[in-house]
Design a protein around this motif. Structure first.
Motif, PDB file in Angstrom:
ATOM      1  N   ASP B  91      -9.784  -5.823 -11.554  1.00 34.39           N
ATOM      2  CA  ASP B  91      -8.852  -5.551 -12.648  1.00 34.39           C
ATOM      3  C   ASP B  91      -7.625  -4.769 -12.209  1.00 34.39           C
ATOM      4  N   LEU B  92      -7.585  -4.351 -10.935  1.00 35.85           N
ATOM      5  CA  LEU B  92      -6.361  -3.730 -10.416  1.00 35.85           C
ATOM      6  C   LEU B  92      -5.519  -4.821  -9.761  1.00 35.85           C
ATOM      7  N   SER B  93      -4.213  -4.607  -9.742  1.00 36.59           N
ATOM      8  CA  SER B  93      -3.341  -5.586  -9.092  1.00 36.59           C
ATOM      9  C   SER B  93      -3.513  -5.487  -7.577  1.00 36.59           C
ATOM     10  N   VAL B  94      -2.926  -6.453  -6.901  1.00 37.69           N
ATOM     11  CA  VAL B  94      -2.977  -6.485  -5.437  1.00 37.69           C
ATOM     12  C   VAL B  94      -2.438  -5.170  -4.861  1.00 37.69           C
ATOM     13  N   LYS B  95      -1.255  -4.759  -5.337  1.00 39.94           N
ATOM     14  CA  LYS B  95      -0.623  -3.539  -4.821  1.00 39.94           C
ATOM     15  C   LYS B  95      -1.449  -2.308  -5.199  1.00 39.94           C
ATOM     16  N   GLU B  96      -1.991  -2.282  -6.437  1.00 39.98           N
ATOM     17  CA  GLU B  96      -2.789  -1.129  -6.866  1.00 39.98           C
ATOM     18  C   GLU B  96      -4.036  -0.962  -6.005  1.00 39.98           C
ATOM     19  N   ASN B  97      -4.652  -2.085  -5.610  1.00 38.70           N
ATOM     20  CA  ASN B  97      -5.812  -1.997  -4.730  1.00 38.70           C
ATOM     21  C   ASN B  97      -5.427  -1.357  -3.397  1.00 38.70           C
ATOM     22  N   LEU B  98      -4.309  -1.801  -2.847  1.00 42.41           N
ATOM     23  CA  LEU B  98      -3.870  -1.255  -1.555  1.00 42.41           C
ATOM     24  C   LEU B  98      -3.553   0.238  -1.705  1.00 42.41           C
ATOM     25  N   ASP B  99      -2.841   0.597  -2.789  1.00 41.64           N
ATOM     26  CA  ASP B  99      -2.531   2.016  -3.046  1.00 41.64           C
ATOM     27  C   ASP B  99      -3.816   2.838  -3.144  1.00 41.64           C
ATOM     28  N   PHE B 100      -4.784   2.277  -3.869  1.00 36.92           N
ATOM     29  CA  PHE B 100      -6.051   2.992  -4.083  1.00 36.92           C
ATOM     30  C   PHE B 100      -6.726   3.320  -2.750  1.00 36.92           C
ATOM     31  N   PHE B 101      -6.832   2.309  -1.880  1.00 35.11           N
ATOM     32  CA  PHE B 101      -7.492   2.553  -0.590  1.00 35.11           C
ATOM     33  C   PHE B 101      -6.686   3.531   0.260  1.00 35.11           C
ATOM     34  N   ALA B 102      -5.364   3.431   0.203  1.00 33.12           N
ATOM     35  CA  ALA B 102      -4.518   4.342   0.977  1.00 33.12           C
ATOM     36  C   ALA B 102      -4.740   5.782   0.508  1.00 33.12           C
ATOM     37  N   VAL B 103      -4.789   5.977  -0.805  1.00 32.59           N
ATOM     38  CA  VAL B 103      -4.982   7.330  -1.350  1.00 32.59           C
ATOM     39  C   VAL B 103      -6.358   7.867  -0.968  1.00 32.59           C
ATOM     40  N   MET B 104      -7.384   7.025  -1.089  1.00 28.86           N
ATOM     41  CA  MET B 104      -8.746   7.467  -0.775  1.00 28.86           C
ATOM     42  C   MET B 104      -8.850   7.953   0.674  1.00 28.86           C
ATOM     43  N   TYR B 105      -8.137   7.266   1.570  1.00 25.98           N
ATOM     44  CA  TYR B 105      -8.183   7.653   2.982  1.00 25.98           C
ATOM     45  C   TYR B 105      -7.068   8.638   3.328  1.00 25.98           C
ATOM     46  N   LYS B 106      -6.341   9.117   2.324  1.00 29.85           N
ATOM     47  CA  LYS B 106      -5.202  10.025   2.547  1.00 29.85           C
ATOM     48  C   LYS B 106      -4.257   9.436   3.590  1.00 29.85           C
ATOM     49  N   SER B 107      -3.994   8.149   3.428  1.00 32.10           N
ATOM     50  CA  SER B 107      -3.218   7.431   4.422  1.00 32.10           C
ATOM     51  C   SER B 107      -1.880   7.021   3.816  1.00 32.10           C
ATOM     52  N   ASP B 108      -0.862   6.909   4.663  1.00 34.38           N
ATOM     53  CA  ASP B 108       0.476   6.579   4.200  1.00 34.38           C
ATOM     54  C   ASP B 108       0.738   5.085   4.445  1.00 34.38           C
ATOM     55  N   ILE B 109       0.979   4.355   3.369  1.00 29.01           N
ATOM     56  CA  ILE B 109       1.163   2.905   3.498  1.00 29.01           C
ATOM     57  C   ILE B 109       2.347   2.581   4.410  1.00 29.01           C
ATOM     58  N   GLU B 110       3.480   3.272   4.208  1.00 30.05           N
ATOM     59  CA  GLU B 110       4.674   2.990   5.005  1.00 30.05           C
ATOM     60  C   GLU B 110       4.412   3.192   6.499  1.00 30.05           C
ATOM     61  N   ALA B 111       3.700   4.279   6.806  1.00 28.30           N
ATOM     62  CA  ALA B 111       3.451   4.605   8.214  1.00 28.30           C
ATOM     63  C   ALA B 111       2.586   3.551   8.895  1.00 28.30           C
ATOM     64  N   ASN B 112       1.752   2.884   8.114  1.00 27.23           N
ATOM     65  CA  ASN B 112       0.832   1.912   8.704  1.00 27.23           C
ATOM     66  C   ASN B 112       1.236   0.459   8.424  1.00 27.23           C
ATOM     67  N   MET B 113       2.386   0.296   7.799  1.00 32.12           N
ATOM     68  CA  MET B 113       2.823  -1.048   7.415  1.00 32.12           C
ATOM     69  C   MET B 113       2.936  -1.973   8.629  1.00 32.12           C
ATOM     70  N   ASP B 114       3.352  -1.417   9.788  1.00 31.64           N
ATOM     71  CA  ASP B 114       3.505  -2.277  10.967  1.00 31.64           C
ATOM     72  C   ASP B 114       2.193  -2.986  11.314  1.00 31.64           C
ATOM     73  N   LEU B 115       1.086  -2.294  11.053  1.00 34.35           N
ATOM     74  CA  LEU B 115      -0.227  -2.865  11.379  1.00 34.35           C
ATOM     75  C   LEU B 115      -0.583  -4.034  10.462  1.00 34.35           C
TER      76      LEU B 115
END
Lengths: 239, 308
Positions: B91-115
């Motif tokens: 029920d979360l959007s594609v982007k919301e799912n990615l945000d959720f996992f990034a927040v849970m791991y205290k990870s920065d999406i921009e910093a890891n975007m290259d991967l």
């Protein structure tokens, strides 16, 4: 004689056309491989052919009955086995077969005989009273197949029956398919294992709701100019 | 250095079902390692143990120099896991799912975007769509982005291609090849024998036991039989006839061909076999010696084990 005659069969969900005017025939006793990419419309087409889903337009005659006007008669005359294991884990092997046989109204005495014959053919007589959850997956798949043909249907639909199964059991399963087809039962089977496509008499390849290719494995390989059905598939279902 | 060292790990369910038996394997850093075996072999049980979700009954597991059980919290920071069943929020959007996992791991999406960019680019057009409404292939790509967003050092993929069509399977393996160029160790399980050849090393697993660990090439070289292939006019009739064959052999259909692995001196056996086919009135094409595939090897090993 044809067991399945599909004519411009179409299913739309709102604006989305899941199955787009597909037409083909399957002969009695034929093993027909119904291939396609994920989301190509295979399951929707099978649901229509088995009387579970009404088409938006077009017709299909299955086992001599019309899917639009006689869906109940179709259900009585076909067998169906789905990709997900379709037996009850908390019933025994025998009870599972008894349940399905009773649903198809096979007389009690006759049913018992058929179950015992069927288990003997699978070499599973000793396992009759074991709970289904305790038997290995390969046996479950063979058992699910035997259960799907217990009421002696003229046509069996097999939806990814070998998904995740080991190479030896996959081949045992195909041996069962061959034996069953040789008694005149028509088989329509889906699979993602392209080597299994080679075991079919004829195959069709669906993409985006359309049948892109149809013929014997040999014909399709020649037509596309490649050596394996896997290459045929990759060539015709590029994303 | 080993990314993962598993020593004699066992697991029994409900005191009766031996899911894993003395599993020992070592995976090197940066390796693409395949766990190849059918459903029920114990692959998912091993994944659940290695991802700290299930305790083993016995054995020792070191992951990047940490003890898997004592240091499980630290281990979770450095591993990524793509489970065998779809485990994102439908029920979360594609982007919301990615945000959720990034927040849970205290990870920065921009910093890891290259991967994740090569994969993310393919699903970005659907970033507002609910994850539950994606096609199977797209779901897997999103799940892979979510499993990678904290830049794990080891990635666990449990049957990412089961039930996936050949074209999508090929695409997924191309993605795996790019992930490993980033120095991430990958452990992937599959029931498809052809995918095994795409791994650096593989472990063949069945009934909770490892049947062999090596490079795909080395496993294929260990094939003991003399393998032949030919076409038959009627493969079903041929297989039935083969039950009478007096030679020591394994035979099975292999796509449009029949494969036969002989365990005989072929100089004597081949004329006998040809004579047998003739007596049985079996029409056949040219009989050619071939190199075994991983599937041939798996069949041989399983048959040998069942006879012992």
């Amino acid at each position: 004689m044809n067991s399945i005659e599909v004519d411009h069969l179409t299913k739309k969900f709102g604006d989305f056309t899941a199955v787009n005017e597909i037409s083909f025939q399957v002969k009695e006793g034929e093993i027909f491989g119904f291939l396609g990419a994920n989301g190509a419309g295979k399951t929707t087409a099978i649901k229509m052919m088995s009387g579970l889903l009404q088409p938006t337009s077009g017709t299909a005659i299955v086992a001599g009955y019309d899917v639009v006007t006689q869906p109940k008669l179709i259900k009585r005359n076909i067998g169906y086995m789905s990709q997900r294991f379709s037996l009850y884990n908390d019933l025994t092997v025998f009870e599972n077969m008894q349940l399905f046989g009773t649903i198809y109204k096979i007389p009690r005495k006759e049913l018992k005989k058929r179950i015992m014959d069927s288990l003997a053919a699978l070499d599973m007589t000793k396992q009759a009273n074991l709970l289904v959850h305790s038997i290995p997956l390969g046996w479950k798949q063979k058992l699910a197949f035997a259960t799907a043909i217990l009421h002696k249907p003229k046509i069996v639909f097999l939806d990814e029956p070998t998904s995740g199964v080991d190479p030896i059991v996959r081949r045992e399963f195909w041996n069962l398919i061959y034996e069953t087809a040789s008694t005149g039962v028509t088989i329509l089977v889906t699979t993602h294992y392209m080597d299994e496509a080679e075991y079919c008499h004829r195959i069709s390849i669906m993409a985006d709701g359309n049948i892109r290719l149809l013929g014997t494995p040999e014909e399709l390989k020649q037509q596309v100019g490649v050596n394996t059905i896997n290459d045929v598939f990759v060539e015709y279902v590029k994303h | 250095m080993n990314a993962l060292s598993v020593q004699k790990v066992s697991k029994v369910y409900n005191k009766t079902v031996q899911a894993l038996q003395d599993i020992t394997l070592e995976i090197r850093e940066g390796e693409l390692f395949g766990l190849v075996g059918p459903d029920g072999a114990g692959k998912s049980t091993l994944f659940n143990i290695l991802t700290t979700l299930l305790l083993p009954d016995g054995g020792d597991i070191q992951i990047l120099g940490m003890d898997l059980i004592d240091d499980y919290k630290a281990v979770r920071q450095v591993i990524g896991y793509l489970p065998g069943t779809f485990s994102l929020y439908p029920d979360l959007s594609v982007k919301e799912n990615l945000d959720f996992f990034a927040v849970m791991y205290k990870s920065d999406i921009e910093a890891n975007m290259d991967l994740i960019r090569p994969i993310w680019r393919q699903i970005e057009p659907f970033s507002k769509r609910k994850a539950g409404k994606l096609s199977g292939g797209m779901k897997q790509k999103l799940a892979l982005c979510c499993a990678l967003i904290h830049r794990p050092r080891i990635l666990f993929l449990d049957e990412p291609t089961t039930g996936v069509d050949p074209v999508s399977r090929k695409e997924f393996w191309e993605i795996l090849q790019t992930i490993r160029t980033q120095g991430i160790t990958v452990l992937v399980s599959t029931p498809y024998m052809d995918e095994a050849t795409l791994c650096d090393r593989i472990a063949l697993i069945q009934n909770g036991k490892i049947l062999g660990i090596d490079t795909p090439d080395a496993i294929m070289k260990q094939f003991r039989g003399s393998l032949y292939t030919f076409r038959s006019a009627d493969i079903f009739s041929l297989l039935n006839a083969m039950k009478q064959c007096p030679l020591r052999c394994n035979y099975y259909p292999y796509g449009e061909h029949c494969h036969i692995a002989f365990y005989e001196d072929m100089e004597k056996a081949m004329p006998q076999f040809l004579q047998f086919l003739e007596e049985q009135h079996q029409e056949h094409g040219e009989i050619k010696a071939i190199q075994p595939s991983i599937e041939d090897c798996f069949i041989e090993i399983v048959k040998m084990n069942s006879h012992e």
